[in-house]
Design a protein around this motif. Structure first.
Motif, PDB file in Angstrom:
ATOM      1  N   PHE A 107       0.726  -1.025   0.067  1.00  0.00           N
ATOM      2  CA  PHE A 107       0.374   0.083  -0.118  1.00  0.00           C
ATOM      3  C   PHE A 107       0.860   1.051  -0.089  1.00  0.00           C
ATOM      4  O   PHE A 107       0.471   2.512  -0.542  1.00  0.00           O
ATOM      5  CB  PHE A 107      -0.977   0.050   0.831  1.00  0.00           C
ATOM      6  CG  PHE A 107      -1.773  -0.737   1.129  1.00  0.00           C
ATOM      7  CD1 PHE A 107      -2.485  -1.585   0.196  1.00  0.00           C
ATOM      8  CD2 PHE A 107      -2.633  -1.024   2.853  1.00  0.00           C
ATOM      9  CE1 PHE A 107      -3.437  -2.170  -0.330  1.00  0.00           C
ATOM     10  CE2 PHE A 107      -3.517  -2.311   2.651  1.00  0.00           C
ATOM     11  CZ  PHE A 107      -4.187  -2.863   1.132  1.00  0.00           C
ATOM     12  N   CYS A 108       1.921   1.120   0.633  1.00  0.00           N
ATOM     13  CA  CYS A 108       2.614   2.432   0.656  1.00  0.00           C
ATOM     14  C   CYS A 108       4.271   2.244  -0.581  1.00  0.00           C
ATOM     15  O   CYS A 108       4.817   1.388  -0.016  1.00  0.00           O
ATOM     16  CB  CYS A 108       2.959   2.485   1.609  1.00  0.00           C
ATOM     17  SG  CYS A 108       1.735   2.934   3.011  1.00  0.00           S
ATOM     18  N   PHE A 109       4.655   3.683  -0.503  1.00  0.00           N
ATOM     19  CA  PHE A 109       5.798   3.454  -1.587  1.00  0.00           C
ATOM     20  C   PHE A 109       7.067   2.383  -0.848  1.00  0.00           C
ATOM     21  O   PHE A 109       7.324   3.312   0.640  1.00  0.00           O
ATOM     22  CB  PHE A 109       5.928   4.973  -1.915  1.00  0.00           C
ATOM     23  CG  PHE A 109       7.454   5.175  -2.287  1.00  0.00           C
ATOM     24  CD1 PHE A 109       8.358   4.229  -3.583  1.00  0.00           C
ATOM     25  CD2 PHE A 109       8.539   6.025  -1.762  1.00  0.00           C
ATOM     26  CE1 PHE A 109       8.893   4.941  -4.096  1.00  0.00           C
ATOM     27  CE2 PHE A 109       9.588   6.290  -2.174  1.00  0.00           C
ATOM     28  CZ  PHE A 109      10.673   5.580  -3.129  1.00  0.00           C
ATOM     29  N   PRO A 110       7.351   1.758  -1.360  1.00  0.00           N
ATOM     30  CA  PRO A 110       7.742   1.027  -0.492  1.00  0.00           C
ATOM     31  C   PRO A 110       9.955   1.895  -0.906  1.00  0.00           C
ATOM     32  O   PRO A 110      10.846   1.084   0.371  1.00  0.00           O
ATOM     33  CB  PRO A 110       8.828   0.150  -1.486  1.00  0.00           C
ATOM     34  CG  PRO A 110       8.661   0.556  -2.916  1.00  0.00           C
ATOM     35  CD  PRO A 110       7.535   1.422  -2.743  1.00  0.00           C
ATOM     36  N   GLY A 111       9.944   2.827  -1.468  1.00  0.00           N
ATOM     37  CA  GLY A 111      11.829   3.284  -1.630  1.00  0.00           C
ATOM     38  C   GLY A 111      12.505   3.207  -2.370  1.00  0.00           C
ATOM     39  O   GLY A 111      12.057   2.311  -3.330  1.00  0.00           O
ATOM     40  N   LEU A 112      13.710   3.642  -2.439  1.00  0.00           N
ATOM     41  CA  LEU A 112      14.577   3.066  -3.422  1.00  0.00           C
ATOM     42  C   LEU A 112      15.151   2.244  -3.569  1.00  0.00           C
ATOM     43  O   LEU A 112      16.838   2.592  -1.995  1.00  0.00           O
ATOM     44  CB  LEU A 112      15.020   4.940  -3.849  1.00  0.00           C
ATOM     45  CG  LEU A 112      13.940   5.340  -4.605  1.00  0.00           C
ATOM     46  CD1 LEU A 112      14.418   6.967  -5.090  1.00  0.00           C
ATOM     47  CD2 LEU A 112      12.849   5.208  -5.498  1.00  0.00           C
ATOM     48  N   ASP A 113      15.698   1.944  -4.671  1.00  0.00           N
ATOM     49  CA  ASP A 113      17.289   0.417  -4.509  1.00  0.00           C
ATOM     50  C   ASP A 113      18.206   1.338  -4.085  1.00  0.00           C
ATOM     51  O   ASP A 113      18.502   2.761  -4.960  1.00  0.00           O
ATOM     52  CB  ASP A 113      16.860  -0.322  -4.825  1.00  0.00           C
ATOM     53  CG  ASP A 113      17.077  -0.551  -6.510  1.00  0.00           C
ATOM     54  OD1 ASP A 113      16.970   1.089  -6.912  1.00  0.00           O
ATOM     55  OD2 ASP A 113      16.575  -1.046  -7.038  1.00  0.00           O
ATOM     56  N   ALA A 114      19.790   0.640  -4.260  1.00  0.00           N
ATOM     57  CA  ALA A 114      21.068   1.763  -5.034  1.00  0.00           C
ATOM     58  C   ALA A 114      20.735   2.125  -6.186  1.00  0.00           C
ATOM     59  O   ALA A 114      22.142   3.054  -6.367  1.00  0.00           O
ATOM     60  CB  ALA A 114      21.854   0.675  -4.338  1.00  0.00           C
ATOM     61  N   HIS A 115      20.217   1.555  -7.175  1.00  0.00           N
ATOM     62  CA  HIS A 115      20.389   2.004  -8.699  1.00  0.00           C
ATOM     63  C   HIS A 115      18.833   2.589  -8.683  1.00  0.00           C
ATOM     64  O   HIS A 115      19.096   3.608  -9.831  1.00  0.00           O
ATOM     65  CB  HIS A 115      19.640   0.921  -9.067  1.00  0.00           C
ATOM     66  CG  HIS A 115      21.336  -0.069  -9.140  1.00  0.00           C
ATOM     67  ND1 HIS A 115      22.758  -0.125  -9.772  1.00  0.00           N
ATOM     68  CD2 HIS A 115      21.146  -1.477  -7.924  1.00  0.00           C
ATOM     69  CE1 HIS A 115      23.411  -0.942  -8.782  1.00  0.00           C
ATOM     70  NE2 HIS A 115      22.510  -1.842  -7.965  1.00  0.00           N
ATOM     71  N   GLY A 116      18.126   3.472  -7.706  1.00  0.00           N
ATOM     72  CA  GLY A 116      17.111   3.943  -7.708  1.00  0.00           C
ATOM     73  C   GLY A 116      16.183   3.841  -8.452  1.00  0.00           C
ATOM     74  O   GLY A 116      15.026   4.489  -9.313  1.00  0.00           O
ATOM     75  N   GLY A 117      15.798   2.551  -7.933  1.00  0.00           N
ATOM     76  CA  GLY A 117      14.696   2.432  -9.348  1.00  0.00           C
ATOM     77  C   GLY A 117      13.573   1.113  -7.303  1.00  0.00           C
ATOM     78  O   GLY A 117      14.413   1.504  -6.516  1.00  0.00           O
ATOM     79  N   ASP A 118      12.662   1.227  -7.270  1.00  0.00           N
ATOM     80  CA  ASP A 118      12.262   1.299  -6.121  1.00  0.00           C
ATOM     81  C   ASP A 118      11.440  -0.112  -5.620  1.00  0.00           C
ATOM     82  O   ASP A 118      12.551  -1.806  -6.584  1.00  0.00           O
ATOM     83  CB  ASP A 118      10.012   0.825  -6.746  1.00  0.00           C
ATOM     84  CG  ASP A 118       9.650   2.671  -6.927  1.00  0.00           C
ATOM     85  OD1 ASP A 118      10.466   3.585  -7.061  1.00  0.00           O
ATOM     86  OD2 ASP A 118       8.689   2.924  -7.501  1.00  0.00           O
ATOM     87  N   LEU A 119      12.092  -0.430  -4.574  1.00  0.00           N
ATOM     88  CA  LEU A 119      12.371  -1.585  -3.692  1.00  0.00           C
ATOM     89  C   LEU A 119      10.809  -3.046  -3.964  1.00  0.00           C
ATOM     90  O   LEU A 119      10.222  -2.351  -4.428  1.00  0.00           O
ATOM     91  CB  LEU A 119      12.036  -0.980  -2.580  1.00  0.00           C
ATOM     92  CG  LEU A 119      13.691  -0.382  -2.139  1.00  0.00           C
ATOM     93  CD1 LEU A 119      14.193  -0.102  -0.664  1.00  0.00           C
ATOM     94  CD2 LEU A 119      14.842  -1.187  -2.771  1.00  0.00           C
ATOM     95  N   PRO A 120      11.143  -3.843  -3.334  1.00  0.00           N
ATOM     96  CA  PRO A 120       9.892  -4.346  -3.927  1.00  0.00           C
ATOM     97  C   PRO A 120       8.539  -3.595  -3.227  1.00  0.00           C
ATOM     98  O   PRO A 120       9.387  -3.398  -2.005  1.00  0.00           O
ATOM     99  CB  PRO A 120      10.199  -5.938  -3.716  1.00  0.00           C
ATOM    100  CG  PRO A 120      11.532  -6.076  -3.946  1.00  0.00           C
ATOM    101  CD  PRO A 120      12.110  -4.279  -3.680  1.00  0.00           C
TER     102      PRO A 120
END
Length: 226
Positions: A107-120
């Protein structure tokens, strides 16, 4: 001041109304107070979803992106524009909760990974909310499985054998006809790739998606959206 924590939704009695479930889910803080796998969400939660007991289409996506997190509106980004093009509906119909539910795996934005993509997507959401909410939406006739996380969770929930469900998004979407025509699956399921710009190359390599799948999808949506 720290906001009060949210208690686990298992305390909700069986048969709780969808409105009550949605209200509790919008205040959910499980990924902060009781995170799975030990790591809490790295920012304050903002659940973004859209549900209604009368919705006939349910879009099971991944998780809100950073723009949806900022706006509080699901698919309020270029991915949403492409998804609406796939469905051949405008924003008015898309955001009419009485007709279209949007129930992402997280339901919530999970944050970004080290490469700038969305986390799972966060795992707490599906574990805590999805079965109850789906049970409270009995009018859903078409379930759109957008992306790998939604496809794996829902096809496992519906007990579709792995041999039929496919391994990975590419294979699962390629088997769309077998899943769509399976009368034992209620509601009808349609697997889709994520409408992100990152998948533009896949769409170019797979013209059958636009030529074969989308006409079937649009015709079904047109019948249900009225």
């Amino acid at each position: 001041m720290r906001e009060p924590s949210f208690e686990h939704p298992s305390r909700c009695p069986r048969g709780t109304s969808l409105e009550a479930l949605a209200a509790e889910a919008r205040g959910c803080r499980l990924c902060i107070d009781h995170p799975d796998r030990g790591r809490p969400l790295g920012h304050w939660p903002r659940p973004v979803f859209q549900v209604s007991a009368t919705a006939r289409i349910c879009i099971a996506g991944q998780a809100p992106g950073i723009r949806a997190h900022a706006s509080g509106i699901p698919f309020s980004d270029p991915s949403g524009q492409r998804l609406r093009q796939w469905l051949a509906i405008d924003e008015t119909a898309f955001y009419d909760a009485s007709r279209v539910a949007i129930l992402p795996m997280g339901f919530c934005f999970p944050g970004l990974d080290a490469h700038g993509g969305d986390l799972p997507p966060r795992p707490e959401c599906a574990r805590s909310w999805h079965r109850q909410m789906l049970a409270a939406m009995p009018e859903v006739k078409l379930l759109l499985l957008v992306g790998g996380h939604a496809q794996r969770w829902h096809l496992r929930r519906l007990q579709v054998p792995k041999a039929r469900a496919g391994i990975g998004v590419d294979e699962t979407v390629r088997q769309w006809r077998a899943l769509y025509d399976d009368d034992t699956l209620q509601p009808t399921c349609m697997p889709l790739p994520h409408p992100s710009w990152r998948n533009s190359g896949w769409l170019k390599r797979n013209p059958w998606f636009e030529l074969e799948l989308l006409p079937v999808l649009r015709a079904r949506v047109a019948r249900l959206i009225v």
